[in-house]
Design an enzyme around this catalytic site. Structure first.
Site, PDB file in Angstrom:
ATOM      1  N   PHE A  93     -29.675 -10.419 -11.674  1.00 36.35           N
ATOM      2  CA  PHE A  93     -29.957 -11.960 -11.427  1.00 36.35           C
ATOM      3  C   PHE A  93     -28.886 -12.579 -10.895  1.00 36.35           C
ATOM      4  O   PHE A  93     -28.593 -13.883 -10.977  1.00 36.35           O
ATOM      5  CB  PHE A  93     -30.300 -12.770 -12.919  1.00 36.35           C
ATOM      6  CG  PHE A  93     -31.307 -11.923 -13.616  1.00 36.35           C
ATOM      7  CD1 PHE A  93     -32.531 -11.877 -13.307  1.00 36.35           C
ATOM      8  CD2 PHE A  93     -31.062 -11.242 -14.939  1.00 36.35           C
ATOM      9  CE1 PHE A  93     -33.490 -11.371 -13.842  1.00 36.35           C
ATOM     10  CE2 PHE A  93     -32.161 -10.560 -15.644  1.00 36.35           C
ATOM     11  CZ  PHE A  93     -33.066 -10.620 -15.146  1.00 36.35           C
TER      12      PHE A  93
ATOM     13  N   ARG B 129     -26.616 -14.509  -8.089  1.00 36.26           N
ATOM     14  CA  ARG B 129     -26.954 -15.455  -6.937  1.00 36.26           C
ATOM     15  C   ARG B 129     -26.003 -15.194  -5.981  1.00 36.26           C
ATOM     16  O   ARG B 129     -24.679 -15.148  -6.468  1.00 36.26           O
ATOM     17  CB  ARG B 129     -26.942 -16.842  -7.240  1.00 36.26           C
ATOM     18  CG  ARG B 129     -28.030 -17.160  -8.092  1.00 36.26           C
ATOM     19  CD  ARG B 129     -27.654 -18.562  -8.965  1.00 36.26           C
ATOM     20  NE  ARG B 129     -26.481 -18.212  -9.917  1.00 36.26           N
ATOM     21  CZ  ARG B 129     -26.169 -19.363 -10.430  1.00 36.26           C
ATOM     22  NH1 ARG B 129     -26.398 -20.645 -10.510  1.00 36.26           N
ATOM     23  NH2 ARG B 129     -25.037 -19.016 -11.105  1.00 36.26           N
TER      24      ARG B 129
ATOM     25  N   ALA C 287     -35.448 -30.485  -3.062  1.00 36.62           N
ATOM     26  CA  ALA C 287     -36.205 -30.487  -1.964  1.00 36.62           C
ATOM     27  C   ALA C 287     -35.729 -30.043  -0.488  1.00 36.62           C
ATOM     28  O   ALA C 287     -34.507 -30.756  -0.417  1.00 36.62           O
ATOM     29  CB  ALA C 287     -37.312 -31.795  -1.723  1.00 36.62           C
TER      30      ALA C 287
ATOM     31  N   CYS D 237     -34.260 -11.893  -1.135  1.00 36.07           N
ATOM     32  CA  CYS D 237     -34.789 -11.687  -2.145  1.00 36.07           C
ATOM     33  C   CYS D 237     -36.265 -12.452  -2.410  1.00 36.07           C
ATOM     34  O   CYS D 237     -37.241 -11.553  -2.828  1.00 36.07           O
ATOM     35  CB  CYS D 237     -34.045 -11.934  -3.536  1.00 36.07           C
ATOM     36  SG  CYS D 237     -32.292 -11.141  -3.251  1.00 36.07           S
TER      37      CYS D 237
HETATM   38  C1  UGA Z   1     -31.947 -15.299  -5.775  1.00 35.14           C
HETATM   39  C2  UGA Z   1     -31.974 -15.602  -7.707  1.00 35.14           C
HETATM   40  O1  UGA Z   1     -31.563 -16.875  -7.649  1.00 35.14           O
HETATM   41  C3  UGA Z   1     -31.192 -14.678  -8.452  1.00 35.14           C
HETATM   42  O2  UGA Z   1     -31.084 -14.788  -9.639  1.00 35.14           O
HETATM   43  C4  UGA Z   1     -31.526 -13.349  -7.961  1.00 35.14           C
HETATM   44  O3  UGA Z   1     -30.474 -12.349  -8.604  1.00 35.14           O
HETATM   45  C5  UGA Z   1     -31.436 -13.016  -6.534  1.00 35.14           C
HETATM   46  O4  UGA Z   1     -32.297 -13.988  -5.876  1.00 35.14           O
HETATM   47  C6  UGA Z   1     -32.016 -11.880  -6.160  1.00 35.14           C
HETATM   48  O5  UGA Z   1     -33.031 -11.377  -6.346  1.00 35.14           O
HETATM   49  O6  UGA Z   1     -31.142 -10.686  -5.682  1.00 35.14           O
HETATM   50  P1  UGA Z   1     -30.164 -16.065  -4.205  1.00 35.14           P
HETATM   51  O7  UGA Z   1     -31.127 -15.473  -3.251  1.00 35.14           O
HETATM   52  O8  UGA Z   1     -28.669 -15.429  -3.836  1.00 35.14           O
HETATM   53  O9  UGA Z   1     -30.562 -15.658  -5.568  1.00 35.14           O
HETATM   54  O10 UGA Z   1     -30.063 -17.505  -3.870  1.00 35.14           O
HETATM   55  P2  UGA Z   1     -30.703 -18.834  -4.822  1.00 35.14           P
HETATM   56  O11 UGA Z   1     -29.407 -19.460  -4.950  1.00 35.14           O
HETATM   57  O12 UGA Z   1     -31.724 -18.672  -5.732  1.00 35.14           O
HETATM   58  O13 UGA Z   1     -31.448 -19.509  -3.547  1.00 35.14           O
HETATM   59  C7  UGA Z   1     -32.477 -18.933  -2.677  1.00 35.14           C
HETATM   60  C8  UGA Z   1     -32.970 -20.251  -1.562  1.00 35.14           C
HETATM   61  O14 UGA Z   1     -33.430 -21.122  -2.432  1.00 35.14           O
HETATM   62  C9  UGA Z   1     -31.752 -20.483  -0.757  1.00 35.14           C
HETATM   63  O15 UGA Z   1     -32.352 -20.431   0.623  1.00 35.14           O
HETATM   64  C10 UGA Z   1     -31.640 -21.969  -1.315  1.00 35.14           C
HETATM   65  O16 UGA Z   1     -31.126 -22.461  -0.181  1.00 35.14           O
HETATM   66  C11 UGA Z   1     -33.011 -22.326  -1.967  1.00 35.14           C
HETATM   67  N1  UGA Z   1     -32.829 -23.430  -2.649  1.00 35.14           N
HETATM   68  C12 UGA Z   1     -32.629 -23.157  -4.182  1.00 35.14           C
HETATM   69  C13 UGA Z   1     -33.560 -24.505  -2.453  1.00 35.14           C
HETATM   70  O17 UGA Z   1     -34.202 -24.663  -1.223  1.00 35.14           O
HETATM   71  N2  UGA Z   1     -33.597 -25.666  -3.427  1.00 35.14           N
HETATM   72  C14 UGA Z   1     -33.142 -25.250  -4.638  1.00 35.14           C
HETATM   73  O18 UGA Z   1     -33.239 -26.299  -5.547  1.00 35.14           O
HETATM   74  C15 UGA Z   1     -32.348 -24.094  -4.839  1.00 35.14           C
END
Ligand code: UGA
Length: 482
Positions: A155, A157, A267, A275
Site C-alpha cells: 500500500f 505511496r 479535486a 497503479c
Molecule cells: C497508490 C495508493 O495510494 C497506494 O496505497 C498504493 O500502494 C499504490 O497506489 C500502488 O498500488 O502501488 P500512488 O500511486 O503512489 O499510490 O499515489 P497516490 O498518492 O495514491 O495518488 C494517486 C493519484 O491521485 C495522483 O495522481 C494524485 O495526484 C491523485 N490524487 C490524490 C488526487 O487527484 N486527489 C487526491 O485527493 C489524492
C-alpha cells in the site's frame, strides 16, 4: 538486532516497490539480498544509489549496505540457496485486454523454484490479478515443492514509500498455507511490534491474515476505493461549478465526518500513476470475466477521463483556440515528490495541447526530460516556463509552487490566464497579482472574488405572496406527492 534471527529474505526485482521493500526490511535488522538482472541498475544499487527519486530511500539503502545487511546480486542460484522467504516485486504492466501482464511474475517464480529449496516461501508483492497466487502455488508443485505462497499486497505511496513501509497502518498477509504465513509474519515482526517507528505515540500496524484470493482482492479494492473517492469529489466539483459552490469547503466539511475522512478529497485534473488506472481496468476486466458489469468502477474511470480534459476546455474557452498559443505547464510528474511520469495527467495534458498546436513549455522540479515527446520544451524554472506564455497551467501540486511570486509570473507572461488544475491558490491572491484565475470546482464568480465575498445564493421560498414556486420546487413537490 542479531543477524540470523530472521529468515534470510530475497527480493526479486528492484523497481520502486522492490527497492523500498529490500532497504526497508534491511532497516528492521534482517539480512536481505536484492536480485536485479539489469546490469546498469545493479551497479547503481551496489554503489548505494537509487536510480529514481524517492524521499529517504537513498539514505536507507546506503545504511543497509554499510551495515552489511543489504546486498544486491544477479546470481539467482547463490541468492536462492540462502533465502527462506522470497518477495516477488517484478513489474506487472498493463497487458492485452485490460489484464496485467504477469509473465515476469511467473518467470521469476520459475527461476526461484529452479534454484530454490524445500521450505522456501514465495511472497507476491507485485500487484497481480486475483488467482495468480494459486498459479504460483501450482508452479511450486510442478517443481516438486510444497506450495507455499503468501500474498502481501503493498500500500506504499510514491513520495512517502519509506515511511509507509516502516510505519504502515496495516499489513495484509494471505495464504492457504499456515506455515508459510507464519514465516512471513516473522519477517514483519519488528514492524508489527512498532520497533521501526521513531514516534512511540504512533499505533503499531493492524495485521490482517486471510486466504490468498482475499488478500489479492484487498489490494484491488483499496486502490479502487481511493480512485473512486477522488472521482467522487471531482464529480462534486463539476456540480459545484454549476451551483456556484466551493468544492474545497465542501470537501473540508464532508471530510470532517469520521465515516468519510479528509484524505483523497482533493479535486483536480484527476488521478494518475502506474497503479490506479491499471488496477481499476484489471478489476473491471476480472469482474466482466465473472459476468459482473462493475458500473461504479467504470464510472470512476470515466469521470477521471473527463477530468483530464478540463484544462483544455478552460484554455479553449479563454483563448478561443489553443493553436499557436504559448502554454506554460507547471508540473509533469503524476503527483508531487516523485519523478514518476507513468500515466501522468500532466504529461497527457502537455501532449494533447501540443497536438492541438499549442507551444508547450513545461517545468517540473524533478522531471527534466520527456522521452519521445519532442514537442514539449522543458524549462529550467517556473518563470522561464512562463516567459511569453498566454496561459500557465498548474498540473501537479508541487509544494514549491505555493511560494511562486504570482506578480512576477504575470510579468513574464504575455497573457494573464492561470489555470490551476490542483486548486493550489487562493482566488483573491491570484486576482491581486493581475491574473485571471480558473480552478476546479470553484465557480467563475468565486474565482474572481474569493469565497468570502460571495453572497449566498438566493433561495426561492414559497409564501402566500409567492404562490408560484420555481419549476425545480414544483418538481420536488410533485415528487413528494404534494
Ligand atoms: C497508490 C495508493 O495510494 C497506494 O496505497 C498504493 O500502494 C499504490 O497506489 C500502488 O498500488 O502501488 P500512488 O500511486 O503512489 O499510490 O499515489 P497516490 O498518492 O495514491 O495518488 C494517486 C493519484 O491521485 C495522483 O495522481 C494524485 O495526484 C491523485 N490524487 C490524490 C488526487 O487527484 N486527489 C487526491 O485527493 C489524492
Amino acid at each position: 538486532m542479531i543477524l540470523g534471527e530472521y529468515p534470510q529474505v530475497a527480493v526479486v526485482g528492484t523497481g520502486y516497490v522492490g527497492t523500498v521493500v529490500a532497504a526497508g526490511l534491511a532497516a528492521t535488522g534482517q539480512p536481505v539480498v536484492g536480485l536485479e538482472t539489469d546490469r546498469y541498475k545493479l551497479a547503481y544499487l551496489r554503489s548505494g544509489k537509487v536510480p529514481f527519486y524517492e524521499p529517504q530511500l537513498q539514505d536507507l539503502l546506503a545504511t543497509g549496505l554499510d551495515l552489511g545487511r543489504l546486498s544486491f546480486t544477479d546470481d539467482f542460484v547463490h541468492a536462492m540457496a540462502r533465502s527462506d522467504v522470497v518477495f516477488l516485486c517484478v513489474g506487472t504492466p498493463e497487458g492485452n485486454g485490460g489484464h496485467p501482464d504477469t509473465r515476469a511474475v511467473e518467470a521469476a517464480a520459475r527461476a526461484v523454484c529452479k534454484a530454490g529449496h524445500t521450505g522456501q516461501v514465495i511472497v507476491t508483492k507485485s500487484t497481480v490479478p486475483v488467482g495468480t497466487g494459486h498459479l504460483l502455488a501450482s508452479i511450486m508443485e510442478e517443481h516438486g515443492f510444497p506450495p507455499a505462497v503468501v500474498s502481501n499486497p503493498e500500500f506504499l505511496r510514491e513520495g512517502s514509500a519509506v515511511d509507509d513501509f516502516l510505519h504502515p497502518n496495516r499489513i495484509v498477509l494471505g495464504s492457504d498455507n499456515d506455515v508459510a504465513l507464519r514465516k512471513v509474519l516473522e519477517v514483519y515482526s519488528p514492524i508489527l511490534r512498532g520497533d521501526t517507528s521513531a514516534d512511540a505515540s504512533r499505533r503499531p500496524p493492524a495485521l490482517v491474515t486471510t486466504d490468498l484470493v482475499t488478500a489479492e482482492t484487498i489490494k484491488y479494492a483499496s486502490n479502487a476505493f481511493l480512485a473512486t473517492k477522488i472521482s467522487f469529489i471531482n464529480e462534486i466539483a463539476s456540480i459545484c461549478e454549476q451551483l456556484g459552490a466551493d468544492v474545497s469547503s465542501v470537501a473540508t466539511a464532508v471530510g470532517l465526518d469520521s465515516r468519510i475522512g479528509p484524505d483523497f478529497l482533493e479535486a483536480g485534473i484527476g488521478w494518475g500513476g502506474s497503479c490506479f488506472g491499471k488496477d481499476l481496468t484489471a478489476l473491471v476486466t476480472l469482474a466482466a470475466q465473472h459476468f459482473y458489469d462493475a458500473p461504479l468502477l467504470r464510472a470512476t474511470i470515466e469521470v477521471n477521463r473527463r477530468q483530464r480534459s478540463l484544462p483544455i476546455d478552460r484554455l479553449q474557452r479563454a483563448l478561443h483556440d489553443v493553436n499557436g498559443r504559448r502554454v506554460a505547464m507547471l508540473g509533469l510528474s503524476f503527483k508531487p515528490e516523485t519523478d514518476d511520469i507513468r500515466d501522468s495527467p500532466a504529461v497527457e495534458l502537455a501532449a494533447r495541447l501540443a497536438d492541438l498546436g499549442a507551444h508547450v513549455t513545461a517545468y517540473d522540479p524533478m522531471v527534466k526530460s520527456l522521452p519521445g515527446r519532442h514537442s514539449v520544451t522543458i524549462a529550467p524554472g517556473p518563470y522561464d516556463a512562463a516567459d511569453g506564455a498566454h496561459a500557465v497551467v498548474i498540473a501537479t501540486q508541487w509544494p514549491e509552487f505555493l511560494s511562486l511570486d504570482l506578480a512576477l509570473l504575470r510579468e513574464r507572461m504575455l497573457g494573464n490566464l492561470l489555470v490551476d488544475g490542483r486548486n493550489m491558490f487562493d482566488p483573491q491572491t491570484v486576482a491581486e497579482a493581475g491574473l485571471v484565475y480558473e480552478s476546479v470546482g470553484r465557480s467563475p464568480s468565486l474565482n474572481q472574488h474569493g469565497n468570502a465575498l460571495r453572497q449566498p445564493p438566493a433561495m426561492p421560498v414559497a409564501t402566500a405572496n409567492n404562490i408560484d414556486p420555481l419549476p425545480a420546487f414544483k418538481l420536488a413537490f410533485d415528487g413528494l406527492g404534494a
